[in-house]
Write a protein that holds these residues in place. Structure first.
Motif, PDB file in Angstrom:
ATOM      1  N   LYS A 193       8.278  15.826  -1.061  1.00 31.82           N
ATOM      2  CA  LYS A 193       7.595  14.963  -0.097  1.00 31.82           C
ATOM      3  C   LYS A 193       7.766  15.467   1.329  1.00 31.82           C
ATOM      4  O   LYS A 193       6.930  15.189   2.184  1.00 31.82           O
ATOM      5  CB  LYS A 193       8.102  13.524  -0.244  1.00 31.82           C
ATOM      6  CG  LYS A 193       7.623  12.888  -1.538  1.00 31.82           C
ATOM      7  CD  LYS A 193       8.152  11.486  -1.731  1.00 31.82           C
ATOM      8  CE  LYS A 193       7.564  10.899  -3.011  1.00 31.82           C
ATOM      9  NZ  LYS A 193       8.168   9.609  -3.371  1.00 31.82           N
ATOM     10  N   TRP A 207      -1.271  10.373  -3.462  1.00 34.89           N
ATOM     11  CA  TRP A 207      -0.115   9.467  -3.566  1.00 34.89           C
ATOM     12  C   TRP A 207      -0.273   8.287  -2.619  1.00 34.89           C
ATOM     13  O   TRP A 207      -0.124   7.125  -3.019  1.00 34.89           O
ATOM     14  CB  TRP A 207       1.168  10.249  -3.246  1.00 34.89           C
ATOM     15  CG  TRP A 207       2.441   9.518  -3.520  1.00 34.89           C
ATOM     16  CD1 TRP A 207       3.241   9.638  -4.632  1.00 34.89           C
ATOM     17  CD2 TRP A 207       3.101   8.563  -2.665  1.00 34.89           C
ATOM     18  NE1 TRP A 207       4.338   8.817  -4.522  1.00 34.89           N
ATOM     19  CE2 TRP A 207       4.274   8.147  -3.322  1.00 34.89           C
ATOM     20  CE3 TRP A 207       2.807   8.029  -1.425  1.00 34.89           C
ATOM     21  CZ2 TRP A 207       5.164   7.218  -2.778  1.00 34.89           C
ATOM     22  CZ3 TRP A 207       3.687   7.090  -0.867  1.00 34.89           C
ATOM     23  CH2 TRP A 207       4.836   6.695  -1.531  1.00 34.89           C
ATOM     24  N   ARG A 237      -0.962   4.339  -3.605  1.00 36.97           N
ATOM     25  CA  ARG A 237       0.032   3.341  -3.183  1.00 36.97           C
ATOM     26  C   ARG A 237      -0.618   2.263  -2.319  1.00 36.97           C
ATOM     27  O   ARG A 237      -0.388   1.073  -2.521  1.00 36.97           O
ATOM     28  CB  ARG A 237       1.163   4.018  -2.414  1.00 36.97           C
ATOM     29  CG  ARG A 237       2.212   4.676  -3.269  1.00 36.97           C
ATOM     30  CD  ARG A 237       3.194   3.657  -3.845  1.00 36.97           C
ATOM     31  NE  ARG A 237       4.294   4.323  -4.516  1.00 36.97           N
ATOM     32  CZ  ARG A 237       4.361   4.543  -5.843  1.00 36.97           C
ATOM     33  NH1 ARG A 237       3.368   4.135  -6.624  1.00 36.97           N
ATOM     34  NH2 ARG A 237       5.391   5.162  -6.373  1.00 36.97           N
ATOM     35  N   GLN A 238      -1.413   2.675  -1.343  1.00 40.82           N
ATOM     36  CA  GLN A 238      -2.024   1.708  -0.436  1.00 40.82           C
ATOM     37  C   GLN A 238      -3.025   0.798  -1.144  1.00 40.82           C
ATOM     38  O   GLN A 238      -3.189  -0.366  -0.775  1.00 40.82           O
ATOM     39  CB  GLN A 238      -2.721   2.427   0.723  1.00 40.82           C
ATOM     40  CG  GLN A 238      -1.803   2.849   1.843  1.00 40.82           C
ATOM     41  CD  GLN A 238      -1.100   1.678   2.523  1.00 40.82           C
ATOM     42  OE1 GLN A 238       0.126   1.610   2.556  1.00 40.82           O
ATOM     43  NE2 GLN A 238      -1.866   0.739   3.061  1.00 40.82           N
ATOM     44  N   PRO A 245       3.047   0.827   5.017  1.00 39.27           N
ATOM     45  CA  PRO A 245       4.184   0.788   4.086  1.00 39.27           C
ATOM     46  C   PRO A 245       4.287   2.022   3.204  1.00 39.27           C
ATOM     47  O   PRO A 245       5.390   2.544   2.985  1.00 39.27           O
ATOM     48  CB  PRO A 245       3.910  -0.475   3.260  1.00 39.27           C
ATOM     49  CG  PRO A 245       3.119  -1.354   4.178  1.00 39.27           C
ATOM     50  CD  PRO A 245       2.251  -0.420   4.976  1.00 39.27           C
ATOM     51  N   ALA A 246       3.161   2.507   2.692  1.00 37.98           N
ATOM     52  CA  ALA A 246       3.205   3.682   1.824  1.00 37.98           C
ATOM     53  C   ALA A 246       3.649   4.921   2.589  1.00 37.98           C
ATOM     54  O   ALA A 246       4.409   5.750   2.065  1.00 37.98           O
ATOM     55  CB  ALA A 246       1.845   3.924   1.180  1.00 37.98           C
ATOM     56  N   GLN A 256       5.565   4.943   5.258  1.00 39.34           N
ATOM     57  CA  GLN A 256       6.985   4.777   5.558  1.00 39.34           C
ATOM     58  C   GLN A 256       7.831   5.087   4.334  1.00 39.34           C
ATOM     59  O   GLN A 256       8.896   5.707   4.450  1.00 39.34           O
ATOM     60  CB  GLN A 256       7.247   3.360   6.053  1.00 39.34           C
ATOM     61  CG  GLN A 256       6.662   3.087   7.422  1.00 39.34           C
ATOM     62  CD  GLN A 256       7.026   1.717   7.954  1.00 39.34           C
ATOM     63  OE1 GLN A 256       7.476   0.832   7.225  1.00 39.34           O
ATOM     64  NE2 GLN A 256       6.832   1.520   9.245  1.00 39.34           N
ATOM     65  N   GLN A 257       7.367   4.684   3.162  1.00 39.30           N
ATOM     66  CA  GLN A 257       8.102   4.997   1.935  1.00 39.30           C
ATOM     67  C   GLN A 257       8.165   6.505   1.719  1.00 39.30           C
ATOM     68  O   GLN A 257       9.227   7.059   1.407  1.00 39.30           O
ATOM     69  CB  GLN A 257       7.445   4.327   0.729  1.00 39.30           C
ATOM     70  CG  GLN A 257       8.171   4.629  -0.587  1.00 39.30           C
ATOM     71  CD  GLN A 257       7.456   4.073  -1.810  1.00 39.30           C
ATOM     72  OE1 GLN A 257       6.506   3.283  -1.692  1.00 39.30           O
ATOM     73  NE2 GLN A 257       7.889   4.486  -2.989  1.00 39.30           N
ATOM     74  N   TRP A 258       7.010   7.166   1.880  1.00 38.63           N
ATOM     75  CA  TRP A 258       6.980   8.632   1.707  1.00 38.63           C
ATOM     76  C   TRP A 258       7.951   9.304   2.683  1.00 38.63           C
ATOM     77  O   TRP A 258       8.711  10.183   2.297  1.00 38.63           O
ATOM     78  CB  TRP A 258       5.560   9.135   1.928  1.00 38.63           C
ATOM     79  CG  TRP A 258       5.389  10.622   1.805  1.00 38.63           C
ATOM     80  CD1 TRP A 258       5.683  11.567   2.750  1.00 38.63           C
ATOM     81  CD2 TRP A 258       4.898  11.344   0.672  1.00 38.63           C
ATOM     82  NE1 TRP A 258       5.395  12.822   2.289  1.00 38.63           N
ATOM     83  CE2 TRP A 258       4.915  12.717   1.009  1.00 38.63           C
ATOM     84  CE3 TRP A 258       4.423  10.960  -0.588  1.00 38.63           C
ATOM     85  CZ2 TRP A 258       4.482  13.703   0.130  1.00 38.63           C
ATOM     86  CZ3 TRP A 258       3.997  11.951  -1.466  1.00 38.63           C
ATOM     87  CH2 TRP A 258       4.021  13.293  -1.110  1.00 38.63           C
ATOM     88  N   TYR A 259       7.916   8.872   3.930  1.00 42.02           N
ATOM     89  CA  TYR A 259       8.751   9.477   4.959  1.00 42.02           C
ATOM     90  C   TYR A 259      10.233   9.303   4.648  1.00 42.02           C
ATOM     91  O   TYR A 259      11.015  10.260   4.725  1.00 42.02           O
ATOM     92  CB  TYR A 259       8.413   8.855   6.312  1.00 42.02           C
ATOM     93  CG  TYR A 259       9.218   9.370   7.475  1.00 42.02           C
ATOM     94  CD1 TYR A 259       9.067  10.676   7.932  1.00 42.02           C
ATOM     95  CD2 TYR A 259      10.138   8.553   8.125  1.00 42.02           C
ATOM     96  CE1 TYR A 259       9.799  11.153   9.002  1.00 42.02           C
ATOM     97  CE2 TYR A 259      10.873   9.020   9.200  1.00 42.02           C
ATOM     98  CZ  TYR A 259      10.706  10.315   9.635  1.00 42.02           C
ATOM     99  OH  TYR A 259      11.439  10.786  10.693  1.00 42.02           O
ATOM    100  N   GLU A 260      10.634   8.101   4.286  1.00 39.98           N
ATOM    101  CA  GLU A 260      12.045   7.839   3.981  1.00 39.98           C
ATOM    102  C   GLU A 260      12.511   8.647   2.784  1.00 39.98           C
ATOM    103  O   GLU A 260      13.629   9.192   2.781  1.00 39.98           O
ATOM    104  CB  GLU A 260      12.247   6.344   3.734  1.00 39.98           C
ATOM    105  CG  GLU A 260      12.085   5.491   4.982  1.00 39.98           C
ATOM    106  CD  GLU A 260      11.966   4.007   4.681  1.00 39.98           C
ATOM    107  OE1 GLU A 260      12.075   3.645   3.481  1.00 39.98           O
ATOM    108  OE2 GLU A 260      11.775   3.221   5.631  1.00 39.98           O
ATOM    109  N   GLU A 261      11.655   8.752   1.779  1.00 40.14           N
ATOM    110  CA  GLU A 261      12.033   9.527   0.595  1.00 40.14           C
ATOM    111  C   GLU A 261      12.014  11.025   0.885  1.00 40.14           C
ATOM    112  O   GLU A 261      12.806  11.786   0.312  1.00 40.14           O
ATOM    113  CB  GLU A 261      11.106   9.169  -0.570  1.00 40.14           C
ATOM    114  CG  GLU A 261      11.332   7.728  -1.039  1.00 40.14           C
ATOM    115  CD  GLU A 261      10.356   7.277  -2.114  1.00 40.14           C
ATOM    116  OE1 GLU A 261       9.483   8.084  -2.528  1.00 40.14           O
ATOM    117  OE2 GLU A 261      10.468   6.118  -2.548  1.00 40.14           O
TER     118      GLU A 261
END
Length: 227
Positions: free
Chosen positions: A9, A19, A23-24, A191-192, A194-199
């Motif tokens: 990622k 992806w 997700r969105q 949200p999607a 942010q999830q990608w970025y954190e992971e």
């Protein structure tokens, strides 16, 4: 359920497109992440992808590869992939195709690396031209279809195609006009995304070739990844 094969990622801009779209839009799928190898042919991906590249979507016994083909495959099965309005849909397809096939200087000089902040050594004319076209295209879509997304009120495939650019703008401190920078902030706040970025930041892998690409064109001034 769909199975979506992606790579790191932190690096894989092509993987991000389907992806984040799925997700969105709350399209269920199973994620399968295979890290990039150190060799240049990414041979591990041939186990599931005919081209040896990601992303790759599996739907039962059917395999769909290439991000644009994946998006069109999903559009035949789910509402909301492309805008409902005919004019907006035509524009969105053109803009997505342009991103899919073009912007080579932006790709090569500012490769996606979510975890770093980079100061470019200089601004080549080719990159400046890409940014000018990007700014023009985004502002055209936002103004013509009323925002807050490129083709209207809803996040659609055209936004997914430009989602990796938002990470590039963030990582390389790229400057665009105010409406475009607001759009970047809007994408990054999803949200999607942010999830990608954190992971991406939490990934344990560092792949030498991708890391070298960044350092060829700029100086890393901050690395937000652990270790």
């Amino acid at each position: 359920m769909y199975r979506l094969h992606i790579a790191n990622k932190n690096y894989s801009s092509w993987s991000l497109r389907p992806w984040v779209l799925m997700r969105q839009l709350d399209i269920p799928f199973e994620e399968r992440l295979t890290p990039f190898e150190s060799d240049s042919n990414w041979s591990t991906f041939r186990a599931f992808s005919p081209s040896g590249q990601v992303p790759c979507l599996e739907d039962g016994e059917r395999t769909v590869w290439e991000s644009l083909a994946i998006v069109e495959y999903l559009a035949e099965r789910h509402q909301g992939i492309w805008p409902a309005d005919e004019q907006a849909r035509a524009w969105a397809r053109c803009a997505s195709s342009e991103m899919h096939a073009g912007f080579s200087p932006l790709r090569s000089l500012c490769p996606m690396n979510c975890g770093v902040r980079v100061k470019l050594h200089h601004m080549p004319d080719a990159l400046a031209g890409n940014l000018a076209r990007l700014d023009e295209l985004w502002q055209q879509g936002l103004a013509r279809f009323g925002g807050p997304f490129l083709a209207g009120e809803s996040f659609t495939a055209v936004d997914a195609f430009f989602a990796p650019v938002a990470f590039r703008v963030q990582s390389f401190g790229l400057e665009l006009g105010a409406p475009s920078m607001d759009y970047v902030a809007r994408l990054l706040s999803l949200p999607a995304m942010q999830q990608w970025y954190e992971e991406a930041l939490a990934e344990p892998w560092r792949e030498a070739a991708h890391e070298a690409e960044v350092q060829q064109n700029g100086t890393i001034i901050e690395d937000r990844r652990p270790g």
